[in-house]
Design a protein around this motif. Sequence first.
Motif, mmCIF file in Angstrom:
data_model
loop_
_atom_site.group_PDB
_atom_site.id
_atom_site.type_symbol
_atom_site.label_atom_id
_atom_site.label_comp_id
_atom_site.label_asym_id
_atom_site.label_seq_id
_atom_site.Cartn_x
_atom_site.Cartn_y
_atom_site.Cartn_z
ATOM 1 N N PRO A 720 -12.291 -4.568 89.858
ATOM 2 C CA PRO A 720 -12.302 -5.201 88.530
ATOM 3 C C PRO A 720 -11.894 -4.297 87.376
ATOM 4 O O PRO A 720 -11.950 -4.731 86.225
ATOM 5 C CB PRO A 720 -13.779 -5.592 88.386
ATOM 6 C CG PRO A 720 -14.512 -4.522 89.125
ATOM 7 C CD PRO A 720 -13.656 -4.180 90.306
ATOM 8 N N HIS A 721 -11.468 -3.065 87.672
ATOM 9 C CA HIS A 721 -11.104 -2.142 86.604
ATOM 10 C C HIS A 721 -9.667 -2.343 86.137
ATOM 11 O O HIS A 721 -9.308 -1.862 85.062
ATOM 12 C CB HIS A 721 -11.284 -0.690 87.082
ATOM 13 C CG HIS A 721 -12.646 -0.406 87.633
ATOM 14 N ND1 HIS A 721 -13.769 -0.382 86.851
ATOM 15 C CD2 HIS A 721 -13.072 -0.163 88.912
ATOM 16 C CE1 HIS A 721 -14.836 -0.119 87.603
ATOM 17 N NE2 HIS A 721 -14.433 0.016 88.851
ATOM 18 N N ARG A 722 -8.857 -3.003 86.902
ATOM 19 C CA ARG A 722 -7.472 -3.292 86.549
ATOM 20 C C ARG A 722 -7.158 -4.742 86.887
ATOM 21 O O ARG A 722 -7.737 -5.314 87.815
ATOM 22 C CB ARG A 722 -6.499 -2.372 87.313
ATOM 23 C CG ARG A 722 -6.534 -0.920 86.881
ATOM 24 C CD ARG A 722 -5.941 -0.760 85.481
ATOM 25 N NE ARG A 722 -5.890 0.646 85.070
ATOM 26 C CZ ARG A 722 -6.882 1.301 84.472
ATOM 27 N NH1 ARG A 722 -8.022 0.673 84.245
ATOM 28 N NH2 ARG A 722 -6.746 2.555 84.106
ATOM 29 N N ARG A 723 -6.198 -5.329 86.153
ATOM 30 C CA ARG A 723 -5.726 -6.678 86.458
ATOM 31 C C ARG A 723 -4.338 -6.561 87.054
ATOM 32 O O ARG A 723 -3.519 -5.736 86.624
ATOM 33 C CB ARG A 723 -5.697 -7.553 85.196
ATOM 34 C CG ARG A 723 -7.029 -7.633 84.478
ATOM 35 C CD ARG A 723 -8.167 -8.067 85.399
ATOM 36 N NE ARG A 723 -8.087 -9.466 85.746
ATOM 37 C CZ ARG A 723 -8.760 -10.430 85.125
ATOM 38 N NH1 ARG A 723 -9.578 -10.117 84.120
ATOM 39 N NH2 ARG A 723 -8.639 -11.679 85.501
ATOM 40 N N LEU A 724 -4.065 -7.405 88.055
ATOM 41 C CA LEU A 724 -2.844 -7.275 88.835
ATOM 42 C C LEU A 724 -1.995 -8.539 88.781
ATOM 43 O O LEU A 724 -2.514 -9.649 88.653
ATOM 44 C CB LEU A 724 -3.169 -6.979 90.310
ATOM 45 C CG LEU A 724 -4.112 -5.836 90.634
ATOM 46 C CD1 LEU A 724 -4.308 -5.734 92.142
ATOM 47 C CD2 LEU A 724 -3.589 -4.521 90.066
ATOM 48 N N CYS A 725 -0.695 -8.336 88.895
ATOM 49 C CA CYS A 725 0.237 -9.431 89.172
ATOM 50 C C CYS A 725 1.196 -8.937 90.243
ATOM 51 O O CYS A 725 1.835 -7.888 90.090
ATOM 52 C CB CYS A 725 1.013 -9.846 87.925
ATOM 53 S SG CYS A 725 2.277 -11.123 88.283
ATOM 54 N N LEU A 726 1.253 -9.667 91.337
ATOM 55 C CA LEU A 726 2.129 -9.300 92.441
ATOM 56 C C LEU A 726 3.413 -10.126 92.329
ATOM 57 O O LEU A 726 3.371 -11.361 92.356
ATOM 58 C CB LEU A 726 1.426 -9.586 93.773
ATOM 59 C CG LEU A 726 1.897 -8.818 95.008
ATOM 60 C CD1 LEU A 726 1.810 -7.312 94.787
ATOM 61 C CD2 LEU A 726 1.071 -9.217 96.210
ATOM 62 N N VAL A 727 4.527 -9.445 92.170
ATOM 63 C CA VAL A 727 5.830 -10.119 92.145
ATOM 64 C C VAL A 727 6.330 -10.174 93.586
ATOM 65 O O VAL A 727 6.575 -9.134 94.207
ATOM 66 C CB VAL A 727 6.834 -9.363 91.248
ATOM 67 C CG1 VAL A 727 8.145 -10.141 91.157
ATOM 68 C CG2 VAL A 727 6.246 -9.146 89.859
ATOM 69 N N ARG A 728 6.431 -11.391 94.125
ATOM 70 C CA ARG A 728 6.839 -11.580 95.522
ATOM 71 C C ARG A 728 8.293 -12.027 95.569
ATOM 72 O O ARG A 728 8.684 -12.937 94.837
ATOM 73 C CB ARG A 728 5.958 -12.627 96.200
ATOM 74 C CG ARG A 728 4.470 -12.274 96.222
ATOM 75 C CD ARG A 728 3.667 -13.384 96.892
ATOM 76 N NE ARG A 728 2.237 -13.145 96.849
ATOM 77 C CZ ARG A 728 1.557 -12.471 97.760
ATOM 78 N NH1 ARG A 728 2.201 -11.968 98.803
ATOM 79 N NH2 ARG A 728 0.254 -12.297 97.644
ATOM 80 N N LEU A 729 9.059 -11.406 96.438
ATOM 81 C CA LEU A 729 10.464 -11.779 96.626
ATOM 82 C C LEU A 729 10.698 -12.153 98.074
ATOM 83 O O LEU A 729 10.148 -11.520 98.992
ATOM 84 C CB LEU A 729 11.403 -10.631 96.226
ATOM 85 C CG LEU A 729 11.398 -10.226 94.747
ATOM 86 C CD1 LEU A 729 10.407 -9.104 94.499
ATOM 87 C CD2 LEU A 729 12.799 -9.814 94.303
ATOM 88 N N GLU A 730 11.503 -13.192 98.290
ATOM 89 C CA GLU A 730 11.860 -13.639 99.635
ATOM 90 C C GLU A 730 13.347 -13.940 99.673
ATOM 91 O O GLU A 730 13.878 -14.575 98.764
ATOM 92 C CB GLU A 730 11.097 -14.918 100.013
ATOM 93 C CG GLU A 730 9.617 -14.738 100.221
ATOM 94 C CD GLU A 730 8.964 -16.023 100.698
ATOM 95 O OE1 GLU A 730 9.713 -16.999 100.939
ATOM 96 O OE2 GLU A 730 7.739 -16.063 100.823
ATOM 97 N N GLY A 731 13.998 -13.471 100.743
ATOM 98 C CA GLY A 731 15.420 -13.740 100.886
ATOM 99 C C GLY A 731 15.855 -13.683 102.333
ATOM 100 O O GLY A 731 15.158 -13.114 103.191
ATOM 101 N N PRO A 732 17.027 -14.237 102.646
ATOM 102 C CA PRO A 732 17.494 -14.263 104.037
ATOM 103 C C PRO A 732 18.024 -12.916 104.534
ATOM 104 O O PRO A 732 18.178 -12.719 105.738
ATOM 105 C CB PRO A 732 18.615 -15.308 104.007
ATOM 106 C CG PRO A 732 19.119 -15.272 102.598
ATOM 107 C CD PRO A 732 17.933 -14.966 101.746
#
Length: 821
Positions: A720-732
């Motif tokens: 809880p000490h940091r807030r996160l955003c995960l950028v997810r990428l998907e490709g062929p």
Amino acid sequence: MTPGFSVRVAFPPPLPDRLDYGIPETLIEKVRPGARVEAPLGNRYVVGVALSVVECEDPQKLRPLTAVLDDSPALPEDLLDLLSWLSRYYRASFGEALRAALPPGGLSAERLHIALDSLGRSLLDGLPLPALAHLSSRERNRLLRLLSALPRTGETPLRTAFRNANRVDRETLRDWEARGFLRLRDREPPGARRLRVARLYPAVSAEDAREALSRSPRQEELFRLVLDAPGKRRAALAEKDPNRARAVRELLKKGLLRVEEETVRRSPLSDHRLACERTKEPPKLRPGQERALGPLREAIRDGRNETFLLYGPPGSGKTEVYLHAAEEALAKGGNVLFIVPEIALTPQFAGRVSSRFGDEVALWHSGLSAGERYDEWRRMRRGQARLVVGARMAALAPLGRLGLIVVDEEQDGSYKSEDRPRYQARDVAVMRGKLCGCPVLLGSATPSVESVANVRLGRYTELTLPRPDRLKPPHVRLIDMKKPRPSTRSLLGSELVLAMEKRLERREQTILFLNRRGFAPYLLCRACRQPVECPGCSLTLTYHRTTGRMLCHACGARHPYPERCPACGADDLHLVGVGTQRLEDELDLTFPEARIARLDRDAVTGKGKLSELLDNFSSGLHDILVGTQMVTKGHDFPNVTLVGVLDADQSLHIPDFRSAERTFQLLTQVAGRAGRREIAGEVLIQTYQPDHYVLQAVQAHDPEAFYRRELRQRRGLYPPHRRLCLVRLEGPDEDRTLAAAGEIALQLSGIPRTSHPGVSILGPSRPLVFRLRNRFRALVLVKAETAARLQRFLDEAERRKIFESGSDVRVSLDVDPFSMV
């Protein structure tokens, strides 16, 4: 057109998110926020939800609405505010949030049905009509062509009518409807169940029918059936019975019966034996429960928003506190929302709630059929359901006038959606409580690290439940599997086998927990030392003995058992590892007289199968229950005195900052299944790391030691000490996907930190499962010191269009991710 007003309408994907429309004078009184409306979009008509009615300088420039489909709003206003927040915070379109809150078919665009009205029939019969004087000859011909395409009785879908006649715009249709030529009706969405019933005319009595039925015993029998039917004196018709159908036709001719269609409600709880009879007298709370309930009761009575964390070990009576709090909220005129982590737990929990509150309980989760969800949604809209029990999506249930929200097992990872919108149902429930001004109760025997931190920061109020005096905590023993053992290939240590034998002799029950389904986790080639992987995913295939096939637990693909190694062609394949099916086989050999059951996703595929299995085990029809994490929480088995845990270290090795927390929660929860009555319970945990701080905390029943160390280890790095955003990428293509991730990471790093202090960028990196369903995956992690700073940084990145990929690589954002793999 009413001057000065317009309405903003939200549409489901892939339509535009929100558009403004003018409001015709005939609809101005009907448009309400939350009501479903029909509006033109391009050359077609679509259904959306009205968000707000606002003043407009020049509404003549806007296309007008064509219909309002609801007499009362489909969604309460506080839920609209919640969906607006959800779409902003979790970076989803409003339409995606809207779709998560409505039942299947709730925004179907082709539901209008059309029928002849009185003037339409007169026109077809050639009668002179003054109403035609206002129509041009061209309009008369169009009207006549459409009316000729309609059935003389009943109604037909509008699109069917248009197949038999030229298409007519909605404005003209609504005008013809207002003049009395035709009727338009919004049909119920797919899944609504209609039943043909026979009903008596109000004035008909048994004396009226005596003479007419004196020579027809079958007709008299049917008439008596309807006459004796409860309620509104009607009986369902068995249409497949030719004799019954003939009798109905004769009674219709004699004017003794009429046949109607009515909508029938399906009750999801009726499929479960756990739908109990109503409890006459609720159990009295223990002093510890009363103390915990006190502050919550005050918040309910004051109508005050406050978030409470109810902490109590397994068996401490949290559910009874929930139910007493719900009684308080109902008495104050508020409705109650119960959220549980998994669909598998809803029947048992809903059974307890319905036994206390009767028919006012509704179920709301994705495991219901489309028709069941529609029926429950309609009950909520009409105020017929005052309590709702459901899984994750229940946080968005269309229940108004909320007086209390309860989130059970608040720490559970199932509350985080992995599909858009990727919301956290626990946090959404907390926000919903703020928006509607009601208390929120989070309950857990093993709270999440984030909730523990919120208590220490003063954001949540902690309520504690002691274990009842008559219940002693189970004795936990760590079995060191590194120590030399007798030469045996058994999955069960000798200590565990001996303990199970004692339970069988005493007719007590045992639960064995192994968090790996299937027979063997992978198939290894002894020649090239390569495991057999899923062709579309970077995961090994698991062998399932019950089907004889190899299954990918990531994409669900099924493959035949290979005769040769796909990598080198050798025929030296060997099953490695242990799953619940293999454990079940070994138990059959070790304890041939024992009655063994297995609880995992493979064993409860049919509807009602889970409830049946739990009922059978609870009633003593099985001696040993083998299962995955489905056995760890929410179950109360009074005769279970032994719990065995195999491969306890498995989840500690996952490369994720939550792995220790998950392991602690799982082991504590499964240990709590033992000794829930006066007989003391025992827990044996087979491990290769008995000195690990997680296992030591579980053995000592010392959650404080665990939370203290875990918070210290995450400081400055993770929630809880940091807030996160995960950028997810998907490709062929793997190289293009990693290159796109690298470009996004570079652009994010280029945003000036002077205006966004405390934000850092990590990556790109490959997740543990870097290929899924033949698409390659990459991750970029954004860290921020607070949620507000994270949101401002993401706003800036979206303004710069950093996340818009022009290639075949898809980019999605996961705010507050639960899993990093």
